[in-house]
Design a protein around this motif. Structure first.
Motif, short mmCIF file in Angstrom:
data_model
loop_
_atom_site.label_atom_id
_atom_site.label_comp_id
_atom_site.label_asym_id
_atom_site.label_seq_id
_atom_site.Cartn_x
_atom_site.Cartn_y
_atom_site.Cartn_z
N ALA A 215 -8.36 -34.43 59.22
CA ALA A 215 -9.08 -34.99 58.07
C ALA A 215 -10.50 -34.43 57.98
CB ALA A 215 -9.11 -36.51 58.19
N PRO A 216 -10.89 -34.02 56.77
CA PRO A 216 -10.20 -34.20 55.49
C PRO A 216 -9.22 -33.08 55.15
CG PRO A 216 -12.33 -33.23 55.09
CD PRO A 216 -12.25 -33.44 56.58
N ASP A 217 -8.95 -32.20 56.08
CA ASP A 217 -8.10 -31.04 55.79
C ASP A 217 -6.68 -31.26 56.30
OD1 ASP A 217 -10.30 -29.46 54.76
OD2 ASP A 217 -10.97 -29.26 56.83
N ILE A 218 -5.72 -30.76 55.53
CA ILE A 218 -4.32 -30.79 55.92
C ILE A 218 -3.79 -29.36 55.84
CG2 ILE A 218 -2.00 -31.57 55.29
CD1 ILE A 218 -3.25 -34.15 54.30
N TYR A 219 -3.12 -28.93 56.92
CA TYR A 219 -2.63 -27.56 57.00
C TYR A 219 -1.12 -27.55 57.22
CZ TYR A 219 -7.55 -26.43 57.79
OH TYR A 219 -8.91 -26.31 57.68
N PRO A 220 -0.34 -27.15 56.21
CA PRO A 220 1.10 -26.96 56.45
C PRO A 220 1.32 -25.71 57.30
CG PRO A 220 0.51 -26.25 54.24
CD PRO A 220 -0.74 -26.83 54.83
N LEU A 221 2.30 -25.79 58.18
CA LEU A 221 2.61 -24.69 59.10
C LEU A 221 3.93 -24.05 58.68
CD1 LEU A 221 1.76 -26.55 62.43
CD2 LEU A 221 0.33 -24.85 61.26
N PHE A 222 3.92 -22.72 58.52
CA PHE A 222 5.10 -22.03 58.01
C PHE A 222 5.54 -20.90 58.94
CE2 PHE A 222 3.32 -23.82 54.09
CZ PHE A 222 4.47 -24.42 53.56
N SER B 42 0.26 -25.99 69.27
CA SER B 42 1.20 -25.52 70.29
C SER B 42 2.46 -26.37 70.29
CB SER B 42 0.54 -25.55 71.66
OG SER B 42 -0.70 -24.88 71.64
N ALA B 43 2.29 -27.68 70.18
CA ALA B 43 3.45 -28.58 70.19
C ALA B 43 4.38 -28.30 69.02
CB ALA B 43 2.97 -30.03 70.15
N ALA B 44 3.81 -28.02 67.84
CA ALA B 44 4.65 -27.74 66.67
C ALA B 44 5.45 -26.45 66.87
CB ALA B 44 3.77 -27.64 65.42
N LEU B 45 4.82 -25.41 67.40
CA LEU B 45 5.53 -24.16 67.63
C LEU B 45 6.61 -24.33 68.69
CD1 LEU B 45 5.87 -21.18 67.01
CD2 LEU B 45 4.08 -20.68 68.68
N MET B 46 6.30 -25.08 69.75
CA MET B 46 7.30 -25.33 70.78
C MET B 46 8.52 -26.04 70.20
SD MET B 46 4.71 -26.48 73.83
CE MET B 46 5.96 -26.84 75.04
N ALA B 47 8.30 -27.02 69.32
CA ALA B 47 9.41 -27.74 68.70
C ALA B 47 10.23 -26.83 67.79
CB ALA B 47 8.88 -28.93 67.91
N LEU B 48 9.56 -25.91 67.08
CA LEU B 48 10.27 -24.96 66.23
C LEU B 48 11.20 -24.07 67.04
CD1 LEU B 48 10.65 -23.40 63.49
CD2 LEU B 48 8.71 -21.98 64.22
N VAL B 49 10.70 -23.58 68.17
CA VAL B 49 11.43 -22.58 68.95
C VAL B 49 12.48 -23.20 69.86
CG1 VAL B 49 11.14 -20.80 70.73
CG2 VAL B 49 9.52 -20.94 68.81
N GLY C 285 4.61 -17.17 77.17
CA GLY C 285 5.49 -17.81 78.14
C GLY C 285 6.29 -18.94 77.54
N LEU C 286 6.33 -19.02 76.22
CA LEU C 286 7.01 -20.10 75.51
C LEU C 286 8.51 -20.13 75.78
CD1 LEU C 286 6.99 -22.28 73.24
CD2 LEU C 286 6.97 -20.41 71.59
N THR C 287 9.13 -18.96 75.97
CA THR C 287 10.57 -18.88 76.22
C THR C 287 10.81 -18.06 77.49
OG1 THR C 287 11.05 -16.78 75.08
CG2 THR C 287 10.89 -18.77 73.71
N ASP C 288 12.08 -17.97 77.87
CA ASP C 288 12.48 -17.11 78.98
C ASP C 288 13.01 -15.78 78.48
OD1 ASP C 288 11.88 -18.91 81.07
OD2 ASP C 288 13.72 -20.03 80.66
N ALA C 289 12.58 -15.36 77.28
CA ALA C 289 13.01 -14.07 76.76
C ALA C 289 12.77 -12.98 77.79
CB ALA C 289 12.25 -13.74 75.48
N PRO C 290 13.73 -12.08 78.00
CA PRO C 290 13.53 -11.04 79.02
C PRO C 290 12.43 -10.05 78.68
CG PRO C 290 15.59 -10.71 77.81
CD PRO C 290 15.07 -12.04 77.41
N TYR C 291 12.09 -9.92 77.41
CA TYR C 291 11.04 -8.99 76.98
C TYR C 291 9.95 -9.78 76.28
CZ TYR C 291 14.73 -5.65 77.91
OH TYR C 291 15.73 -4.92 78.52
#
Length: 304
Positions: free
Chosen positions: A59-66, A151-158, A262-268
């Motif tokens: 507040a007072p700003d709202i940011y949608p994440l895409f 960070s929490a939002a991106l983790m939930a997306l992935v 380090g968000l995933t265990d992707a090999p690359y």
């Protein structure tokens, strides 16, 4: 180089809520997430499924994440994850991701499903800052029960597709303000002394110390070297205090440090860093270097 103590707080004493509030009051909007990022995403809606994966209410700003997701998404196909703007002030991370999405991504249709998140931290993007308004670094917050909503939002997306992510390239940059603003602020926030350092002049990568992929990192470095210069090691054989293990490559403990790569265990996995303040490059070349790094990463993985 800043020699005096940061203007907020008391030397040797970590910040409390009063200091965080005072720091936040100093941060002014300098550019528009809506005009520079959301408008670019809108122009891509005819080629991608545009997914809103969250919203930040500062507040007072709202940011949608895409996020941009490949059309024709198939559950059995490997996923390439591209993230930018985890640190909002790192402009080429955001616009390098958008450049790749606009110009290059179609070349990978049917071979990889792409999930592109151009701007993880829009509040920081507008204020050209590393932190979110709570004085938290999103790129140290990719951990369970993350205190950073970005960070929490991106983790939930992935999370639902984490086991399908084959490659993750996280786009960053280092600017002169790391030494004049961000590292002094970090020291003050944590009640620690500020020790001046140096900014690497050029592009480099951060590999994972626990699961290194030297061939993958080398392929990205070689491709980017045709666009902009690669950062050399300093007199100690290091870049930002870490040993250089190959030209333009250092290694961090991505998972334990809570880093986005380090968000995933992707090999690359890799984190890019460019230096837009160098007299040897330009902001446009930095955007190009980021897009080139993504292409090189995906080409290498497909070649395996």
């Amino acid at each position: 180089m800043q020699s005096s103590f940061y203007p907020i707080g008391t030397p040797g004493v970590p910040w409390g809520e009063a200091e965080i509030t005072a720091w936040r009051a100093r941060q002014q909007r300098q550019r528009s997430y809506a005009d520079e990022v959301l408008a670019a995403i809108d122009r891509l809606r005819d080629r991608y499924d545009v997914v809103q994966y969250g919203q930040l209410d500062y507040a007072p700003d709202i940011y949608p994440l895409f996020a941009l997701r490949s059309r024709g998404w198939q559950d059995g196909r490997p996923v390439a994850l591209v993230t930018g703007g985890v640190h909002g002030y790192e402009t080429s991370g955001v616009h390098g991701a958008l450049r790749f999405a606009d110009r290059d991504a179609a070349d990978y249709a049917g071979r990889l499903d792409l999930l592109i998140v151009p701007c993880v931290s829009p509040w920081g993007y507008e204020r050209i800052h590393r932190w979110n308004p709570r004085a938290l670094d999103p790129n140290r917050s990719f951990r369970p029960d993350s205190p950073a909503p970005e960070s929490a939002a991106l983790m939930a997306l992935v999370a639902p597709i984490a086991d399908r992510v084959r490659v993750h390239i996280d786009l960053h940059e280092t600017t002169d303000t790391d030494e004049t603003e961000f590292r002094p602020a970090l020291a003050a926030r944590d009640g620690q002394p500020f020790t001046p350092g140096s900014i690497p002049d050029g592009f480099y990568l951060v590999d994972d110390v626990d699961a290194p992929q030297p061939g993958f990192q080398d392929a990205v470095i070689r491709a980017v070297s045709a666009v902009t210069h690669i950062a050399p090691a300093d007199a100690h054989g290091e870049i930002i205090g870490s040993p250089v293990v190959a030209p333009g490559v250092i290694r961090y403990a991505l998972r334990s440090l809570g880093l986005c790569a380090g968000l995933t265990d992707a090999p690359y996995r890799t984190t890019t860093e460019v230096y837009p303040d160098s007299p040897r490059t330009t902001p446009a070349l930095c955007n190009e270097a980021q897009a080139t790094a993504v292409r090189a990463a995906l080409d290498y993985v497909l070649g395996q």
